[in-house]
Design a protein around this motif. Sequence first.
Motif, PDB file in Angstrom:
ATOM      1  N   PRO A 139       0.834  -1.211   0.000  1.00 19.68           N
ATOM      2  CA  PRO A 139       0.000   0.000   0.000  1.00 19.68           C
ATOM      3  C   PRO A 139       0.864   1.255   0.000  1.00 19.68           C
ATOM      4  CG  PRO A 139      -0.105  -1.096   2.141  1.00 19.68           C
ATOM      5  CD  PRO A 139       0.711  -1.984   1.245  1.00 19.68           C
ATOM      6  N   MET A 140       0.676   2.119  -0.966  1.00 20.68           N
ATOM      7  CA  MET A 140       1.486   3.347  -1.006  1.00 20.68           C
ATOM      8  C   MET A 140       0.647   4.527  -1.493  1.00 20.68           C
ATOM      9  SD  MET A 140       2.389   4.550  -4.235  1.00 20.68           S
ATOM     10  CE  MET A 140       4.069   4.800  -4.645  1.00 20.68           C
ATOM     11  N   ALA A 141       1.116   5.706  -1.098  1.00 17.75           N
ATOM     12  CA  ALA A 141       0.422   6.924  -1.510  1.00 17.75           C
ATOM     13  C   ALA A 141       1.459   7.936  -1.957  1.00 17.75           C
ATOM     14  CB  ALA A 141      -0.385   7.483  -0.342  1.00 17.75           C
ATOM     15  N   VAL A 142       1.090   8.744  -2.953  1.00 13.19           N
ATOM     16  CA  VAL A 142       1.965   9.837  -3.371  1.00 13.19           C
ATOM     17  C   VAL A 142       1.449  11.090  -2.683  1.00 13.19           C
ATOM     18  CG1 VAL A 142       2.768  11.211  -5.318  1.00 13.19           C
ATOM     19  CG2 VAL A 142       2.453   8.737  -5.581  1.00 13.19           C
ATOM     20  N   GLY A 143       2.341  11.766  -1.961  1.00 10.51           N
ATOM     21  CA  GLY A 143       1.922  12.961  -1.224  1.00 10.51           C
ATOM     22  C   GLY A 143       2.609  12.977   0.120  1.00 10.51           C
ATOM     23  N   GLY A 144       2.009  13.692   1.058  1.00 13.48           N
ATOM     24  CA  GLY A 144       2.643  13.794   2.372  1.00 13.48           C
ATOM     25  C   GLY A 144       1.610  13.792   3.471  1.00 13.48           C
ATOM     26  N   MET A 145       2.053  14.152   4.676  1.00 12.53           N
ATOM     27  CA  MET A 145       1.178  14.111   5.843  1.00 12.53           C
ATOM     28  C   MET A 145      -0.003  15.070   5.719  1.00 12.53           C
ATOM     29  SD  MET A 145       1.710  11.882   8.010  1.00 12.53           S
ATOM     30  CE  MET A 145       2.680  10.553   7.383  1.00 12.53           C
ATOM     31  N   SER A 146       0.203  16.192   4.996  1.00 15.43           N
ATOM     32  CA  SER A 146      -0.929  17.127   4.928  1.00 15.43           C
ATOM     33  C   SER A 146      -1.914  16.730   3.832  1.00 15.43           C
ATOM     34  CB  SER A 146      -0.439  18.555   4.735  1.00 15.43           C
ATOM     35  OG  SER A 146       0.256  18.648   3.526  1.00 15.43           O
ATOM     36  N   MET A 147      -1.424  16.164   2.729  1.00 14.45           N
ATOM     37  CA  MET A 147      -2.353  15.822   1.640  1.00 14.45           C
ATOM     38  C   MET A 147      -1.802  14.714   0.748  1.00 14.45           C
ATOM     39  SD  MET A 147      -5.301  16.730   0.603  1.00 14.45           S
ATOM     40  CE  MET A 147      -5.616  18.400   1.151  1.00 14.45           C
ATOM     41  N   ILE A 148      -2.717  13.851   0.302  1.00 13.73           N
ATOM     42  CA  ILE A 148      -2.327  12.758  -0.599  1.00 13.73           C
ATOM     43  C   ILE A 148      -2.828  13.093  -2.007  1.00 13.73           C
ATOM     44  CG2 ILE A 148      -3.033  10.406  -1.183  1.00 13.73           C
ATOM     45  CD1 ILE A 148      -2.816   9.702   1.717  1.00 13.73           C
ATOM     46  N   GLU A 154      -3.841  -1.066  -3.665  1.00 18.55           N
ATOM     47  CA  GLU A 154      -3.656  -1.787  -2.391  1.00 18.55           C
ATOM     48  C   GLU A 154      -4.061  -0.875  -1.228  1.00 18.55           C
ATOM     49  OE1 GLU A 154      -1.510  -1.916  -4.839  1.00 18.55           O
ATOM     50  OE2 GLU A 154      -1.240  -4.050  -5.254  1.00 18.55           O
ATOM     51  N   ALA A 155      -3.667   0.408  -1.312  1.00 17.86           N
ATOM     52  CA  ALA A 155      -3.998   1.347  -0.233  1.00 17.86           C
ATOM     53  C   ALA A 155      -5.492   1.682  -0.236  1.00 17.86           C
ATOM     54  CB  ALA A 155      -3.173   2.619  -0.385  1.00 17.86           C
ATOM     55  N   ARG A 156      -6.088   1.699  -1.409  1.00 17.76           N
ATOM     56  CA  ARG A 156      -7.520   2.060  -1.479  1.00 17.76           C
ATOM     57  C   ARG A 156      -8.387   1.067  -0.725  1.00 17.76           C
ATOM     58  NH1 ARG A 156      -8.328   4.629  -7.614  1.00 17.76           N
ATOM     59  NH2 ARG A 156      -6.286   5.609  -7.618  1.00 17.76           N
ATOM     60  N   VAL A 160      -7.962   4.620   1.824  1.00 20.05           N
ATOM     61  CA  VAL A 160      -7.031   5.726   1.550  1.00 20.05           C
ATOM     62  C   VAL A 160      -7.259   6.213   0.120  1.00 20.05           C
ATOM     63  CG1 VAL A 160      -4.591   6.330   1.302  1.00 20.05           C
ATOM     64  CG2 VAL A 160      -5.316   4.772   3.132  1.00 20.05           C
ATOM     65  N   ARG A 161      -7.360   7.537  -0.059  1.00 19.61           N
ATOM     66  CA  ARG A 161      -7.611   8.060  -1.413  1.00 19.61           C
ATOM     67  C   ARG A 161      -7.088   9.487  -1.582  1.00 19.61           C
ATOM     68  NH1 ARG A 161     -12.938  10.250  -3.531  1.00 19.61           N
ATOM     69  NH2 ARG A 161     -11.410  11.787  -4.160  1.00 19.61           N
ATOM     70  N   ALA A 162      -7.086   9.909  -2.840  1.00 17.40           N
ATOM     71  CA  ALA A 162      -6.639  11.265  -3.169  1.00 17.40           C
ATOM     72  C   ALA A 162      -7.416  12.295  -2.365  1.00 17.40           C
ATOM     73  CB  ALA A 162      -6.856  11.519  -4.656  1.00 17.40           C
ATOM     74  N   PRO A 174      -1.802   1.614   8.641  1.00 13.55           N
ATOM     75  CA  PRO A 174      -0.541   1.909   9.340  1.00 13.55           C
ATOM     76  C   PRO A 174       0.706   1.562   8.522  1.00 13.55           C
ATOM     77  CG  PRO A 174      -2.095   0.772  10.785  1.00 13.55           C
ATOM     78  CD  PRO A 174      -2.697   0.736   9.424  1.00 13.55           C
ATOM     79  N   ASP A 175       0.600   0.607   7.576  1.00 17.69           N
ATOM     80  CA  ASP A 175       1.797   0.235   6.792  1.00 17.69           C
ATOM     81  C   ASP A 175       1.949   1.071   5.524  1.00 17.69           C
ATOM     82  OD1 ASP A 175       2.424  -1.736   8.594  1.00 17.69           O
ATOM     83  OD2 ASP A 175       1.172  -3.238   7.582  1.00 17.69           O
ATOM     84  N   LEU A 176       1.153   2.121   5.406  1.00 15.69           N
ATOM     85  CA  LEU A 176       1.178   2.917   4.179  1.00 15.69           C
ATOM     86  C   LEU A 176       2.562   3.529   3.926  1.00 15.69           C
ATOM     87  CD1 LEU A 176      -0.781   4.009   1.950  1.00 15.69           C
ATOM     88  CD2 LEU A 176      -1.049   6.055   3.360  1.00 15.69           C
ATOM     89  N   ILE A 177       3.038   3.366   2.688  1.00 19.47           N
ATOM     90  CA  ILE A 177       4.330   3.967   2.315  1.00 19.47           C
ATOM     91  C   ILE A 177       4.049   5.279   1.589  1.00 19.47           C
ATOM     92  CG2 ILE A 177       6.423   3.652   0.909  1.00 19.47           C
ATOM     93  CD1 ILE A 177       5.883   0.587   1.146  1.00 19.47           C
ATOM     94  N   PHE A 178       4.753   6.329   1.973  1.00 14.95           N
ATOM     95  CA  PHE A 178       4.572   7.630   1.314  1.00 14.95           C
ATOM     96  C   PHE A 178       5.714   7.904   0.347  1.00 14.95           C
ATOM     97  CE2 PHE A 178       1.818   8.200   4.911  1.00 14.95           C
ATOM     98  CZ  PHE A 178       0.819   9.026   4.441  1.00 14.95           C
ATOM     99  N   VAL A 179       5.369   8.426  -0.816  1.00 10.26           N
ATOM    100  CA  VAL A 179       6.391   8.838  -1.785  1.00 10.26           C
ATOM    101  C   VAL A 179       6.108  10.294  -2.136  1.00 10.26           C
ATOM    102  CG1 VAL A 179       7.326   8.429  -4.098  1.00 10.26           C
ATOM    103  CG2 VAL A 179       6.532   6.494  -2.734  1.00 10.26           C
TER     104      VAL A 179
END
Length: 512
Positions: A139-148, A154-156, A160-162, A174-179
């Motif tokens: 599970p991964m998301a592009v973005g940061g702590m303030s906004m994805i 996998e994350a959806r 988890v969503r835009a 909790p295992d979400l990877i941020f890029v």
Amino acid sequence: MPQPDHSPRSEGEVVRGGSTDPNQPWQAYHTVFTNAKAGMDGVDKEKVQRVVYEMSKGSKYFENEKRREALVMQKIQHMKSQSALLTDSDVKNHEKAADIKIKNLETQRDLSRIWMHVDLDAFYAAVETLENPTLAGKPMAVGGMSMICTANYEARKFGVRAAMPGFIACRLCPDLIFVSPNFEKYTSYSEKVRQVFHDYDPNFLARSLDEAYLDITDQCLSRNMSSEEVAEELRRRVYDLTGLTCSAGVAPNRMIAKVCSDVNKPNGQFIVPNDRAAVMAFVSSLPIRKIGGIGKVTERILKEVLSVSVCEDLIDKRGLISALFSSISTDFFLSVGLGIGGSTTPVEEPRKSLSCERTFSEISHEDGLFAKLEELADNLARELESEELQGRTITLKLKTATFEVRTRSLTLPFLVCRKEDLLIHASKLLKAELPLSLRLMGLRVSHFQGDSSFLNQRTLAEYFSVGNSAGSGSSEISLASGSSVVPSFTAEIKAQNYLRRMGKILTVQIQR
Ligand code: DCP
Ligand code: MG
């Protein structure tokens, strides 16, 4: 034709007011990031809503959503009371007027073109995974702590969503990877994808980096291929060239094609044949929120005032719609109910404005604010130069830390394009608003050389955007227009744009 099941992620299940359990207040809290997106069918919606509610409670965003909710409720009450005043014969008369509109719209139904809407799957996330294959399957998301910006499929599964703040996403997964986003990379992949689009329709209409509309009629005819085969081939070619998967929707018009591309996402396609009955069958059970131009507020108004949930209801309730909405909105809603959308390639209109904006963590310090303004002026001046444009009107857009949106503008007796000039005038606008605590700033230049339209008319969009006393401070404001009520500027502008794309209207003037 197999019918898609629209039900599982209907974004229209707004549970509010009396129908919610007061012990479970999250049931009434709906924000953009609690809406379902592709890949979120099996998500525990109740859990997502509870987490989002608990983590947002008390924040400025939450308070702003509450304020907006109160405004929407006011609007709904107002429309309900307008509706209660209508007699049976009023509604009958409006039904007759709507029937005439429907007849006219039917004469414009064009089943001669085949449109394809293509949308890349989890675009930013897919690019990042191509460049770093160890991310695959996690599970991964592009973005940061303030906004994805986006999340992979996998994350959806965790909700988890835009547009969701990253700190909420972490709680859900909790295992979400941020890029961190890298827009240069996305632009370069987008350019490659567009090379493929170009081979199928040299006049394709790009809507963003990851989506476009293509008229594939000539491809189908000249190569004696079905639209299904063309869609499959195009998707394979995009994959072979870039390693990215995309989804496609095919239909007689762009409005339906767009809805179709989402039906079998990711890496799928869905076709509505060029046949009136097939179009009508497709729209009959389609939730109105699936249609581009019908957002959260319009959906709620239609649902709570008129009990309209699916597109077919828009035709059943045509009398009330005609009575309560402006003529333009009524045209739009009836077109949606009939499944009629843009089917000819719109003529490129000259650019009306150029703008840029930045979202940032809260800034209140004057120096910081003026530094942001300078950055925007620099950016905008470069873009104006590259497009050889100069304009007379400068508009400053501000979103405060409490999510209030203000736009302020001034029109000069001469043309400007240089950074220094933009900065001098925009600074005056900013100064007048101080003290301020901001989270977004935007700068726009409009009324370019040769555009004299502003001398004698203003479109609703302009009225909304120039920081008019009615248009500033809130993003959605009711406007009485004769005996009808327009749901919101936003919906109205979307309706206008839609109709303009259909080639039906050139400009809309407002009464002042
Ligand atoms: N995007 C963004 N902020 C948003 C929505 C989208 O920055 N609120 C960016 C990131 C997305 C890209 O735009 O990757 C394309 O948007 P889509 O809505 O098409 O979303 P995805 O392509 O990520 O996913 P899908 O598979 O649902 O199309
Ligand atoms: Mg996409």
